[in-house]
Design a protein around this motif. Structure first.
Motif, mmCIF file in Angstrom:
data_model
loop_
_atom_site.group_PDB
_atom_site.id
_atom_site.type_symbol
_atom_site.label_atom_id
_atom_site.label_comp_id
_atom_site.label_asym_id
_atom_site.label_seq_id
_atom_site.Cartn_x
_atom_site.Cartn_y
_atom_site.Cartn_z
ATOM 1 N N LEU A 1 91.600 -7.713 23.629
ATOM 2 C CA LEU A 1 90.359 -7.855 23.346
ATOM 3 C C LEU A 1 89.580 -9.488 23.549
ATOM 4 O O LEU A 1 88.629 -9.412 23.949
ATOM 5 C CB LEU A 1 90.078 -7.528 21.845
ATOM 6 N N ALA A 2 90.450 -10.526 23.544
ATOM 7 C CA ALA A 2 90.286 -11.685 23.898
ATOM 8 C C ALA A 2 89.702 -11.901 25.459
ATOM 9 O O ALA A 2 89.046 -12.929 25.631
ATOM 10 C CB ALA A 2 91.293 -12.799 23.687
ATOM 11 N N THR A 3 90.060 -11.013 26.279
ATOM 12 C CA THR A 3 89.551 -10.912 27.642
ATOM 13 C C THR A 3 88.218 -10.521 27.918
ATOM 14 O O THR A 3 87.872 -10.319 29.118
ATOM 15 C CB THR A 3 90.715 -10.668 28.743
ATOM 16 N N VAL A 4 87.817 -9.539 27.053
ATOM 17 C CA VAL A 4 86.599 -8.653 27.045
ATOM 18 C C VAL A 4 85.178 -9.606 26.823
ATOM 19 O O VAL A 4 85.144 -10.361 25.744
ATOM 20 C CB VAL A 4 86.451 -7.605 26.063
ATOM 21 N N ASP A 5 84.220 -9.687 27.768
ATOM 22 C CA ASP A 5 83.160 -10.263 27.638
ATOM 23 C C ASP A 5 82.018 -9.625 27.142
ATOM 24 O O ASP A 5 82.117 -8.423 26.534
ATOM 25 C CB ASP A 5 82.725 -10.539 29.225
ATOM 26 N N HIS A 6 81.131 -10.528 26.608
ATOM 27 C CA HIS A 6 79.978 -9.894 25.754
ATOM 28 C C HIS A 6 78.907 -9.543 26.821
ATOM 29 O O HIS A 6 78.678 -10.470 27.869
ATOM 30 C CB HIS A 6 79.374 -10.879 24.910
ATOM 31 N N ALA A 7 78.024 -8.597 26.702
ATOM 32 C CA ALA A 7 76.983 -8.230 27.642
ATOM 33 C C ALA A 7 75.980 -7.168 27.039
ATOM 34 O O ALA A 7 75.933 -6.800 25.844
ATOM 35 C CB ALA A 7 77.476 -7.518 28.769
ATOM 36 N N GLU B 1 94.952 3.674 40.002
ATOM 37 C CA GLU B 1 94.051 2.516 39.464
ATOM 38 C C GLU B 1 92.770 3.266 38.899
ATOM 39 O O GLU B 1 92.647 4.256 38.979
ATOM 40 C CB GLU B 1 93.788 1.842 40.767
ATOM 41 N N ILE B 2 92.063 2.452 37.939
ATOM 42 C CA ILE B 2 90.828 3.055 37.241
ATOM 43 C C ILE B 2 89.744 1.921 37.352
ATOM 44 O O ILE B 2 90.164 0.753 36.998
ATOM 45 C CB ILE B 2 91.492 3.391 35.782
ATOM 46 N N LEU B 3 88.664 2.347 37.614
ATOM 47 C CA LEU B 3 87.619 1.389 37.539
ATOM 48 C C LEU B 3 86.808 1.621 35.982
ATOM 49 O O LEU B 3 86.455 2.773 35.568
ATOM 50 C CB LEU B 3 86.321 2.098 38.586
ATOM 51 N N LEU B 4 86.794 0.531 35.568
ATOM 52 C CA LEU B 4 86.294 0.450 34.025
ATOM 53 C C LEU B 4 85.169 -0.689 34.002
ATOM 54 O O LEU B 4 85.271 -1.640 34.489
ATOM 55 C CB LEU B 4 87.263 -0.037 33.195
ATOM 56 N N ASP B 5 84.090 -0.224 33.211
ATOM 57 C CA ASP B 5 83.016 -1.346 32.643
ATOM 58 C C ASP B 5 83.349 -1.593 31.281
ATOM 59 O O ASP B 5 82.978 -0.615 30.513
ATOM 60 C CB ASP B 5 81.850 -0.947 33.167
ATOM 61 N N ILE B 6 84.012 -2.769 30.977
ATOM 62 C CA ILE B 6 84.416 -2.850 29.464
ATOM 63 C C ILE B 6 83.580 -4.324 29.014
ATOM 64 O O ILE B 6 83.443 -5.288 29.774
ATOM 65 C CB ILE B 6 85.842 -3.335 29.539
ATOM 66 N N TYR B 7 82.966 -4.167 27.859
ATOM 67 C CA TYR B 7 82.288 -5.230 27.262
ATOM 68 C C TYR B 7 81.846 -5.013 25.977
ATOM 69 O O TYR B 7 81.876 -3.836 25.411
ATOM 70 C CB TYR B 7 80.853 -5.422 28.002
ATOM 71 N N PHE B 8 81.811 -6.296 25.134
ATOM 72 C CA PHE B 8 81.183 -5.996 23.903
ATOM 73 C C PHE B 8 79.726 -6.086 23.776
ATOM 74 O O PHE B 8 79.184 -7.086 24.500
ATOM 75 C CB PHE B 8 81.769 -7.408 23.010
#
Length: 110
Positions: free
Chosen positions: A61-67, A99-106
């Motif tokens: 979770l520490a690597t996930v950005d806010h958006a 591989e998997i394409l993900l868009d992950i953000y807080f």
């Protein structure tokens, strides 16, 4: 194939799709505690009797950005092994060909 997302004590699953390049385009939102370490993503292949795992990915979770909105996403290589310290997941290792394409953000408040 389908994807399973696990974060803290929550779990969600995509619908299953056929083909060598499945596309889910599903959004998932979790309300989680800030003290969480990370989450796991699993790619599964449906079988007649049982399903088989194609790859797994641990994202801290520490690597996930806010958006405030969706982005283009990033490609992630899935792995075949989970690294644990006792019962706690620390990461994944041994890359697979998947591989998997993900868009992950807080999500930030509006």
């Amino acid at each position: 194939t389908y994807v399973v997302l696990k974060v803290q004590n929550l779990k969600s699953t995509t619908i299953d799709r056929r083909g060598s390049e499945p596309c889910w385009e599903q959004d998932f939102m979790f309300e989680i505690c800030a003290d969480g370490k990370g989450f796991i993503i699993e790619l599964w292949k449906k079988g007649l009797l049982w399903d088989s795992i194609l790859g797994v990915l641990w994202i801290p979770l520490a690597t996930v950005d806010h958006a405030t909105d969706e982005g283009p996403g990033s490609w992630w290589t899935l792995h075949s092994e989970v690294i644990k310290n006792g019962s706690e997941i620390q990461g994944t290792k041994t890359p697979t060909s998947h591989e998997i394409l993900l868009d992950i953000y807080f999500a930030l408040p509006f």
